[in-house]
Design a protein around this motif. Structure first.
Motif, short mmCIF file in Angstrom:
data_model
loop_
_atom_site.label_atom_id
_atom_site.label_comp_id
_atom_site.label_asym_id
_atom_site.label_seq_id
_atom_site.Cartn_x
_atom_site.Cartn_y
_atom_site.Cartn_z
N ILE A 50 0.83 -1.21 0.00
CA ILE A 50 0.00 0.00 0.00
C ILE A 50 0.86 1.25 0.00
O ILE A 50 0.49 2.28 -0.60
N ALA A 51 2.02 1.19 0.66
CA ALA A 51 2.90 2.35 0.75
C ALA A 51 3.52 2.73 -0.59
O ALA A 51 3.89 3.89 -0.81
N ASP A 52 3.64 1.79 -1.50
CA ASP A 52 4.26 2.03 -2.80
C ASP A 52 3.22 2.62 -3.76
O ASP A 52 2.39 1.91 -4.31
N GLU A 53 3.28 3.94 -3.95
CA GLU A 53 2.28 4.61 -4.78
C GLU A 53 2.33 4.15 -6.23
O GLU A 53 1.34 4.29 -6.97
N ALA A 54 3.47 3.62 -6.64
CA ALA A 54 3.59 3.12 -8.01
C ALA A 54 2.69 1.92 -8.25
O ALA A 54 2.38 1.58 -9.40
N LEU A 55 2.27 1.25 -7.17
CA LEU A 55 1.43 0.05 -7.30
C LEU A 55 -0.06 0.38 -7.21
O LEU A 55 -0.90 -0.51 -7.39
N LEU A 56 -0.40 1.63 -6.89
CA LEU A 56 -1.80 2.01 -6.70
C LEU A 56 -2.39 2.59 -7.98
O LEU A 56 -1.68 3.19 -8.77
N PRO A 57 -3.70 2.44 -8.19
CA PRO A 57 -4.68 1.71 -7.36
C PRO A 57 -4.43 0.21 -7.40
O PRO A 57 -3.90 -0.31 -8.38
N ALA A 58 -4.80 -0.47 -6.30
CA ALA A 58 -4.45 -1.89 -6.18
C ALA A 58 -5.56 -2.68 -5.52
O ALA A 58 -6.33 -2.17 -4.71
N SER A 59 -5.62 -3.95 -5.90
CA SER A 59 -6.50 -4.91 -5.22
C SER A 59 -5.62 -5.99 -4.61
O SER A 59 -4.82 -6.62 -5.30
N ILE A 60 -5.76 -6.17 -3.31
CA ILE A 60 -4.92 -7.11 -2.54
C ILE A 60 -5.86 -8.10 -1.86
O ILE A 60 -6.85 -7.70 -1.24
N SER A 61 -5.54 -9.36 -1.96
CA SER A 61 -6.37 -10.36 -1.29
C SER A 61 -5.66 -10.88 -0.06
O SER A 61 -4.43 -10.98 -0.02
N VAL A 62 -6.45 -11.17 0.97
CA VAL A 62 -5.98 -11.93 2.13
C VAL A 62 -6.75 -13.24 2.09
O VAL A 62 -7.89 -13.33 2.54
N TYR A 63 -6.15 -14.25 1.48
CA TYR A 63 -6.80 -15.55 1.32
C TYR A 63 -6.50 -16.45 2.52
O TYR A 63 -5.38 -16.45 3.05
N GLY A 64 -7.47 -17.22 2.90
CA GLY A 64 -7.26 -18.18 3.97
C GLY A 64 -8.51 -19.00 4.21
O GLY A 64 -9.62 -18.61 3.80
N ASP A 65 -8.37 -20.13 4.88
CA ASP A 65 -9.51 -20.97 5.21
C ASP A 65 -10.46 -20.23 6.15
O ASP A 65 -10.07 -19.25 6.81
N TRP A 66 -11.68 -20.71 6.23
CA TRP A 66 -12.63 -20.20 7.21
C TRP A 66 -12.02 -20.33 8.61
O TRP A 66 -11.55 -21.40 9.01
N GLY A 67 -11.97 -19.22 9.35
CA GLY A 67 -11.44 -19.25 10.72
C GLY A 67 -9.93 -19.21 10.81
O GLY A 67 -9.37 -19.45 11.88
N SER A 68 -9.24 -18.90 9.70
CA SER A 68 -7.77 -18.93 9.72
C SER A 68 -7.15 -17.65 10.29
O SER A 68 -5.95 -17.60 10.53
N GLY A 69 -7.97 -16.61 10.48
CA GLY A 69 -7.45 -15.36 11.04
C GLY A 69 -7.47 -14.19 10.07
O GLY A 69 -6.81 -13.18 10.31
N LYS A 70 -8.25 -14.31 8.98
CA LYS A 70 -8.30 -13.22 8.00
C LYS A 70 -8.80 -11.93 8.63
O LYS A 70 -8.22 -10.86 8.42
N SER A 71 -9.90 -12.03 9.39
CA SER A 71 -10.47 -10.83 10.00
C SER A 71 -9.52 -10.21 11.02
O SER A 71 -9.46 -8.98 11.14
#
Length: 621
Positions: A25-46
């Protein structure tokens, strides 16, 4: 107990995941950006999302918001709900200049038009009676409003009159006028206008970064998932905007496949292709290994054992110690003793219990933090229930019995039966603990089960303990009824269960494909429920039996459970069509003597099965 929700405390070593998220997110050259936090149900995504949001919110000229599409589902269109939420937070957190106010008014107007287009096909009597048409008139879609106004102007308050008017309204004409008013060309122009206004709004309000966290997307329906992704796509071509999406990618991929399932001739995984185009920077949360589960459980125990000040100091100390050599870090009594002798004595029993159960939970629950926490919450609830009855239960003994409940339910039920019947339960358990199970021991079926052998040998030994109070407070698992709301299966396991009880070959096939992704505990619960469904009728249905035997054969840890269940069925209830399925299972299970014993008994109990069973006994020849 512990709250079953996201946390700002990092017991899961998410520091490196937070760092890569922040760096992207800090690298403005990469924005706008879509980033995923993938994980199993209950793995700690939230939890990862909450911890990251807490840190990023402190940055100057950055605006963060969290959007939970699941909360809006059924109340509002997900696409416009997300767009509106973004504008709401900007309006709330920034003092708007005259120019910014004009921008935001134009943006809200665009969203209202998108809503109208979405709802056009659904205009009817309910919308008319609740005042929805008034909104349309206020928006200036006069052609639509005029049809209604002309009808209503001379109406009375009589309900029958209103009903007559509603019947006379030409809904097709209404929809046609909406489509004329909001033509495709106008929508295209409005999207461009929306994007231009949005970029101008960010500049005018001096927002250098807008960070939107999308959580719980995998709880939503496929339509809501796709609408949310479409809204995100609208923002991905403008400004320093970052979307962080927390989800199980399998559910997102499924939503895409469902949308395009009628497209033929595509030799690609369309769900995977869509996600790769939509998500620019995927971050995946790994499953916890045994050592990480041990650390996680130990920290949860410490929360209850220590004061807030003691807990804060020990966590800070442990994190510093881990940084020195995190790959070889070991949390034990000596580590705590070196820091504080008094604290070490307070948490001694918790360290032992965490080591006792961590490897089993890591393997059986696929290292899932939420399910580990639920195991511990259930443990503590039962301890408290026992205290209310003036029963002092040993936490380590209760934890050991609960491991059977979670991972070997048939054995759990058999031991409970022996405890209640006074039929030498202590002696039979002692034989299991000493690996000297005799032929007349009712637990002999499990003597070659590696998991059970390890469980039996681990401390504490329970053969000389009065287990009645322990089974009294775990007796809900002895109920034959199965309630998903109580068992709280993960969405994946629930989906597998639905497929298995669908009575279709394709359902069974698709369920088996997911078998490697379902942990041991939930695999056992699914098998138990399919069996419960199967034995409800006086005559067992071949389709459900096929689901039961196929699921049991797909998971090595379930084979002995399947045999146990088969032993409980009387041959009179068995239709001829299931015998070949038992034969196939016999070849896979490599438990010939136990299965042949069942078949011979069924043959005596049901003469109609003789030919089919003899064919299986001859190897199908």
């Amino acid at each position: 107990m512990w709250r079953d929700s996201e946390t700002e405390l990092d017991f899961l070593d998410f520091d490196y995941l937070k760092a890569i998220l922040k760096m992207t997110i800090a690298d403005e050259a990469l924005l706008p950006a879509s980033i995923s936090v993938y994980g199993d149900w209950g793995s700690g995504k939230s939890s990862l999302i909450k911890m990251s949001m807490d840190e990023l919110s402190k940055e100057e000229n950055a605006v963060c918001l969290i959007f939970n599409g699941w909360l809006f589902e059924g109340y509002e269109d997900a696409k416009t709900a997300l767009m509106g939420s973004i504008l709401d937070v900007i309006e709330e957190k920034r003092t708007l200049s005259v120019k910014a106010q004009a921008c935001i008014r134009g943006l809200y107007k665009s969203i209202d038009k998108f809503k109208l287009l979405k709802s056009g096909a659904r205009i009817g009597a309910d919308l008319f009676l609740t005042g929805g048409i008034g909104t349309i008139v206020d928006m200036g879609v006069n052609k639509v409003g005029k049809i209604i106004v002309d009808k209503v102007s001379n109406a009375t308050s009589n309900v029958d009159d209103l009903s007559t008017i509603i019947d006379e309204i030409n809904l097709e004409k209404i929809q046609k006028n909406i489509e004329e008013e909001l033509s495709n060309k106008e929508i295209r122009n409005d999207i461009r206008e929306f994007q231009n206004n949005f970029v101008e709004l960010l500049e005018e309000t001096k927002i250098e970064k807008l960070i939107i966290f999308i959580d719980e997307l995998d709880r939503c329906s496929p339509d809501t998932i796709l609408e949310t992704l479409e809204a995100i796509r609208l923002f991905l071509f403008m400004g320093n905007v970052a979307f962080i999406i927390g989800a199980d990618e399998r559910h997102i991929s499924y939503a895409v496949k469902k949308k395009f399932e009628e497209i033929e001739g595509l030799q690609i995984d369309i769900g995977k292709e869509y996600l790769e185009k939509m998500i620019q920077y995927p971050i995946r949360i790994p499953r916890l290994n045994s050592k990480e589960v041990e650390f996680y459980i130990t920290c949860l125990f410490f929360q209850k054992d220590l004061s807030k000040e003691e807990f804060k100091s020990i966590i800070e100390y442990l994190n510093n110690e881990k940084q020195k050599n995190f790959l070889n870090f070991n949390l034990d009594y000596d580590t705590i003793f070196r820091f504080n002798e008094g604290i070490a004595e307070k948490v001694k029993d918790s360290i032992i219990t965490a080591k006792q159960i961590s490897s089993v939970l890591a393997n059986g629950l696929n290292g899932n933090p939420r399910q580990c926490k639920r195991f511990l919450n259930s443990l503590y609830m039962r301890m408290e229930m026992a205290n209310c009855k003036q029963q002092n239960l040993d936490r380590k003994v209760l934890a050991k019995i609960m491991m059977l409940e979670y991972f070997k339910l048939p054995l759990f039920k058999k031991v409970a039966e022996l405890v209640q019947s006074h039929e030498g339960c202590s002696c039979k358990l002692k034989e299991l603990e000493e690996d000297k199970v005799s032929d007349n021991n009712e637990l002999k079926l499990w003597k070659d089960d590696n998991w059970v052998n390890q469980w039996a040998m681990n401390e504490p030994k329970i053969s000389n303990i009065d287990l009645k109070p322990y089974f009294y407070f775990t007796r809900t698992s002895l109920d034959e009824r199965f309630d998903l709301s109580v068992k709280r299966l993960s969405p994946l396991a629930q989906d597998v269960l639905k497929k298995l009880v669908s009575n279709t070959d394709i359902g069974i096939k698709n369920a088996i494909k997911e078998s490697t992704n379902v942990n041991d505990s939930e695999s056992s619960q699914v098998l138990d429920e399919v069996f419960s469904q199967m034995v409800k009728d006086s005559k067992i249905k071949v389709g459900l039996f096929k689901s039961f035997i196929s699921w049991g054969g797909a998971k090595e840890n379930l084979i002995i459970d399947v045999i146990t269940y088969l032993k409980s069925i009387n041959g009179e209830r068995i239709p001829v069509g299931v015998i070949p399925l038992v034969g196939e299972f016999k070849n896979k299970a490599k438990k010939d003597s136990e299965i042949l014993e069942i078949l011979e008994r069924w043959k005596k109990e049901n003469k109609d099965l003789e030919k089919a069973i003899d064919l299986v006994l001859r190897g199908g020849k």
